[in-house]
Design a protein around this motif. Structure first.
Motif, PDB file in Angstrom:
ATOM      1  N   GLU A   8      17.586  -7.241  11.605  1.00  0.00           N
ATOM      2  CA  GLU A   8      17.780  -6.547  12.874  1.00  0.00           C
ATOM      3  C   GLU A   8      18.950  -5.564  12.820  1.00  0.00           C
ATOM      4  OE1 GLU A   8      18.022  -9.277  16.100  1.00  0.00           O
ATOM      5  OE2 GLU A   8      16.280 -10.418  15.462  1.00  0.00           O
ATOM      6  N   GLN A   9      19.994  -5.907  12.057  1.00  0.00           N
ATOM      7  CA  GLN A   9      21.170  -5.038  12.021  1.00  0.00           C
ATOM      8  C   GLN A   9      20.863  -3.703  11.347  1.00  0.00           C
ATOM      9  OE1 GLN A   9      24.601  -7.105  10.412  1.00  0.00           O
ATOM     10  NE2 GLN A   9      25.242  -7.566  12.502  1.00  0.00           N
ATOM     11  N   THR A  10      20.125  -3.757  10.232  1.00  0.00           N
ATOM     12  CA  THR A  10      19.804  -2.513   9.523  1.00  0.00           C
ATOM     13  C   THR A  10      18.456  -1.953   9.946  1.00  0.00           C
ATOM     14  OG1 THR A  10      18.731  -3.694   7.693  1.00  0.00           O
ATOM     15  CG2 THR A  10      21.103  -3.285   7.501  1.00  0.00           C
ATOM     16  N   GLU A  11      17.717  -2.738  10.794  1.00  0.00           N
ATOM     17  CA  GLU A  11      16.382  -2.339  11.245  1.00  0.00           C
ATOM     18  C   GLU A  11      15.482  -2.000  10.049  1.00  0.00           C
ATOM     19  OE1 GLU A  11      16.965   0.741  14.162  1.00  0.00           O
ATOM     20  OE2 GLU A  11      17.547  -0.707  15.694  1.00  0.00           O
ATOM     21  N   THR A  12      15.488  -2.936   9.080  1.00  0.00           N
ATOM     22  CA  THR A  12      14.761  -2.731   7.829  1.00  0.00           C
ATOM     23  C   THR A  12      13.920  -3.953   7.495  1.00  0.00           C
ATOM     24  OG1 THR A  12      16.552  -1.334   6.970  1.00  0.00           O
ATOM     25  CG2 THR A  12      15.000  -2.234   5.360  1.00  0.00           C
ATOM     26  N   TRP A  13      12.680  -3.721   7.056  1.00  0.00           N
ATOM     27  CA  TRP A  13      11.849  -4.791   6.527  1.00  0.00           C
ATOM     28  C   TRP A  13      12.200  -4.987   5.046  1.00  0.00           C
ATOM     29  CZ3 TRP A  13       9.152  -8.206   9.121  1.00  0.00           C
ATOM     30  CH2 TRP A  13       8.593  -7.869  10.352  1.00  0.00           C
ATOM     31  N   TYR A  14      12.322  -6.245   4.645  1.00  0.00           N
ATOM     32  CA  TYR A  14      12.463  -6.598   3.238  1.00  0.00           C
ATOM     33  C   TYR A  14      11.241  -7.426   2.836  1.00  0.00           C
ATOM     34  CZ  TYR A  14      17.262  -4.956   3.371  1.00  0.00           C
ATOM     35  OH  TYR A  14      18.369  -4.154   3.505  1.00  0.00           O
ATOM     36  N   PHE A  15      10.603  -7.048   1.724  1.00  0.00           N
ATOM     37  CA  PHE A  15       9.363  -7.679   1.283  1.00  0.00           C
ATOM     38  C   PHE A  15       9.601  -8.475  -0.001  1.00  0.00           C
ATOM     39  CE2 PHE A  15       8.283  -4.024   3.792  1.00  0.00           C
ATOM     40  CZ  PHE A  15       7.154  -4.392   4.508  1.00  0.00           C
ATOM     41  N   SER A  16       8.870  -9.565  -0.155  1.00  0.00           N
ATOM     42  CA  SER A  16       8.930 -10.349  -1.388  1.00  0.00           C
ATOM     43  C   SER A  16       8.429  -9.499  -2.551  1.00  0.00           C
ATOM     44  CB  SER A  16       8.069 -11.606  -1.256  1.00  0.00           C
ATOM     45  OG  SER A  16       7.819 -12.158  -2.528  1.00  0.00           O
ATOM     46  N   VAL A  17       9.268  -9.334  -3.569  1.00  0.00           N
ATOM     47  CA  VAL A  17       8.893  -8.513  -4.716  1.00  0.00           C
ATOM     48  C   VAL A  17       7.730  -9.145  -5.478  1.00  0.00           C
ATOM     49  CG1 VAL A  17       9.671  -7.502  -6.891  1.00  0.00           C
ATOM     50  CG2 VAL A  17      11.224  -7.580  -4.931  1.00  0.00           C
ATOM     51  N   VAL A  18       7.770 -10.465  -5.653  1.00  0.00           N
ATOM     52  CA  VAL A  18       6.693 -11.133  -6.386  1.00  0.00           C
ATOM     53  C   VAL A  18       5.359 -10.947  -5.670  1.00  0.00           C
ATOM     54  CG1 VAL A  18       5.801 -13.360  -7.178  1.00  0.00           C
ATOM     55  CG2 VAL A  18       8.223 -12.831  -7.438  1.00  0.00           C
ATOM     56  N   ASP A  19       5.385 -11.022  -4.347  1.00  0.00           N
ATOM     57  CA  ASP A  19       4.140 -10.837  -3.586  1.00  0.00           C
ATOM     58  C   ASP A  19       3.592  -9.426  -3.754  1.00  0.00           C
ATOM     59  OD1 ASP A  19       4.545 -13.405  -2.772  1.00  0.00           O
ATOM     60  OD2 ASP A  19       5.076 -12.916  -0.699  1.00  0.00           O
ATOM     61  N   ILE A  20       4.484  -8.445  -3.799  1.00  0.00           N
ATOM     62  CA  ILE A  20       4.058  -7.063  -4.037  1.00  0.00           C
ATOM     63  C   ILE A  20       3.481  -6.925  -5.446  1.00  0.00           C
ATOM     64  CG2 ILE A  20       4.881  -4.687  -4.325  1.00  0.00           C
ATOM     65  CD1 ILE A  20       4.672  -5.397  -1.420  1.00  0.00           C
ATOM     66  N   ILE A  21       4.130  -7.573  -6.423  1.00  0.00           N
ATOM     67  CA  ILE A  21       3.640  -7.555  -7.807  1.00  0.00           C
ATOM     68  C   ILE A  21       2.237  -8.166  -7.875  1.00  0.00           C
ATOM     69  CG2 ILE A  21       3.982  -8.503 -10.129  1.00  0.00           C
ATOM     70  CD1 ILE A  21       5.937  -6.295  -9.559  1.00  0.00           C
ATOM     71  N   GLY A  73      -6.081  -8.872   1.361  1.00  0.00           N
ATOM     72  CA  GLY A  73      -6.246 -10.306   1.181  1.00  0.00           C
ATOM     73  C   GLY A  73      -5.054 -11.012   0.584  1.00  0.00           C
ATOM     74  N   TYR A  74      -4.067 -10.271   0.090  1.00  0.00           N
ATOM     75  CA  TYR A  74      -2.863 -10.876  -0.486  1.00  0.00           C
ATOM     76  C   TYR A  74      -1.786 -10.988   0.599  1.00  0.00           C
ATOM     77  CZ  TYR A  74      -4.755 -10.440  -5.178  1.00  0.00           C
ATOM     78  OH  TYR A  74      -5.531 -10.580  -6.297  1.00  0.00           O
ATOM     79  N   GLN A  75      -1.249 -12.179   0.746  1.00  0.00           N
ATOM     80  CA  GLN A  75      -0.194 -12.394   1.734  1.00  0.00           C
ATOM     81  C   GLN A  75       1.136 -11.879   1.187  1.00  0.00           C
ATOM     82  OE1 GLN A  75       1.506 -16.432   3.001  1.00  0.00           O
ATOM     83  NE2 GLN A  75       0.132 -15.943   4.703  1.00  0.00           N
ATOM     84  N   ILE A  76       1.764 -11.009   1.943  1.00  0.00           N
ATOM     85  CA  ILE A  76       3.060 -10.441   1.552  1.00  0.00           C
ATOM     86  C   ILE A  76       4.125 -10.985   2.497  1.00  0.00           C
ATOM     87  CG2 ILE A  76       4.360  -8.334   1.071  1.00  0.00           C
ATOM     88  CD1 ILE A  76       1.821  -8.483  -0.569  1.00  0.00           C
ATOM     89  N   ARG A  77       4.973 -11.844   1.971  1.00  0.00           N
ATOM     90  CA  ARG A  77       6.059 -12.373   2.813  1.00  0.00           C
ATOM     91  C   ARG A  77       7.088 -11.272   3.054  1.00  0.00           C
ATOM     92  NH1 ARG A  77       7.971 -16.942  -0.937  1.00  0.00           N
ATOM     93  NH2 ARG A  77       7.160 -15.410  -2.426  1.00  0.00           N
ATOM     94  N   ARG A  78       7.633 -11.273   4.235  1.00  0.00           N
ATOM     95  CA  ARG A  78       8.609 -10.235   4.590  1.00  0.00           C
ATOM     96  C   ARG A  78       9.584 -10.798   5.608  1.00  0.00           C
ATOM     97  NH1 ARG A  78       5.286  -6.166   8.681  1.00  0.00           N
ATOM     98  NH2 ARG A  78       4.532  -7.789  10.091  1.00  0.00           N
ATOM     99  N   ILE A  79      10.696 -10.125   5.737  1.00  0.00           N
ATOM    100  CA  ILE A  79      11.716 -10.540   6.690  1.00  0.00           C
ATOM    101  C   ILE A  79      12.377  -9.287   7.254  1.00  0.00           C
ATOM    102  CG2 ILE A  79      13.548 -10.772   4.949  1.00  0.00           C
ATOM    103  CD1 ILE A  79      14.398 -13.339   6.514  1.00  0.00           C
ATOM    104  N   TYR A  80      12.650  -9.310   8.538  1.00  0.00           N
ATOM    105  CA  TYR A  80      13.188  -8.129   9.219  1.00  0.00           C
ATOM    106  C   TYR A  80      14.660  -8.317   9.504  1.00  0.00           C
ATOM    107  CZ  TYR A  80      13.477  -4.250  12.545  1.00  0.00           C
ATOM    108  OH  TYR A  80      13.817  -3.084  13.185  1.00  0.00           O
TER     109      TYR A  80
END
Length: 282
Positions: free
Chosen positions: A19-32, A10-17
């Motif tokens: 393409e060059q490193t083929e890695t997802w980056y997630f909002s730390v505050v959202d994970i917290i 139920g918690y929205q986790i913002r993220r951004i992909y």
């Protein structure tokens, strides 16, 4: 980059992909927020700020490895936000006492970090990958080659990690050197040739492209090991040499067959291919 949010209980986790490193980056505050089960964003943000201060005092590398990237804020505007890759988040989660620590680790593995899936449960991860590729029409021969190539890739990245290659951007630079040397194209240019956007390039390679990618990365690792390459500059040299070995083999094969190893073929469904093409024109 693709910034479609994900959901954890139920918690929205913002993220951004990336393409060059083929890695997802997630909002730390959202994970917290999800770890603390904290509905109030500002409370979670204050907790993260205090945690950052403590980790910095302790000399932890975790905060340094976070990146500030633009993500949509509550007011709809794009604002700089502390983000982290799943690998960094694994370390960060250990600093937050929470009964949700293990569930969120498994969740992170599911939402698209292949290397961390292997760390979480290697056998199940491999079985999932096989089934996914089968469902998308890959042959058993292709699947075997894809998995062998991934193992070769993992051994190379393990070597880099042990020899002063730390940042995601450094991994991307070295990968690009190897790829451009053997194929004549950057990773991004190769994706564009295939009409890909956020998709993993290797998942859309032909059997030959997979083989030459693996040869380039295997050669790079062995050259680096012999030279005991350490740090970016020495590993750049090894990457160029390793890619060059695969390039010579590619050129020889192309001369014998009259066919290009690098192709625009992909495994996109027809509709996905059209959508991808249209999105690029906008």
């Amino acid at each position: 980059m693709n910034d479609k949010p994900a959901l954890f209980e139920g918690y929205q986790i913002r993220r951004i992909y990336d393409e060059q490193t083929e890695t997802w980056y997630f909002s730390v505050v959202d994970i917290i927020r999800a770890l603390l089960q904290q509905p109030d964003y500002q409370t979670a943000r204050k907790y993260w700020n205090k945690l950052k201060e403590r980790l910095n005092r302790e000399g932890s590398q975790t905060v340094t490895d976070c990146h500030q990237l633009k993500l949509p804020a509550e007011d709809g505007k794009m604002r700089l936000t502390d983000t982290a890759s799943p690998e960094v988040l694994l370390r960060l989660i250990q600093s937050v006492p929470s009964p949700k620590a293990e569930p969120i680790k498994l969740w992170l593995a599911r939402v698209g970090y292949e290397r961390m899936q292997d760390m979480t449960d290697p056998a199940r991860s491999l079985d999932r990958a096989r089934e996914y590729w089968r469902q998308h029409g890959r042959s058993e021969k292709w699947i075997q080659q894809r998995m062998m190539g991934q193992e070769t890739r993992n051994k190379l990245t393990d070597y880099w990690k042990e020899h002063d290659i730390r940042k995601e951007s450094e991994f991307a630079i070295l990968t690009n050197i190897i790829h451009q040397e053997w194929s004549g194209l950057t990773v991004q240019a190769h994706k564009e040739v295939k009409g890909l956007n956020t998709q993993n390039l290797r998942d859309h390679m032909s059997e030959a492209e997979l083989i030459f990618t693996a040869l380039a990365e295997l050669s790079t690792r062995q050259i680096a090991e012999v030279a005991e390459a350490t740090g970016m500059e020495e590993n750049k040299i090894a990457s160029k040499k390793g890619g060059g070995i695969a390039k010579k083999a590619r050129l020889e094969l192309e001369q014998k067959t009259g066919r290009s190893v690098v192709t625009g073929d992909n495994y996109l469904p027809p509709k996905a291919a059209v959508i991808d093409s249209n999105s690029k024109k906008k």
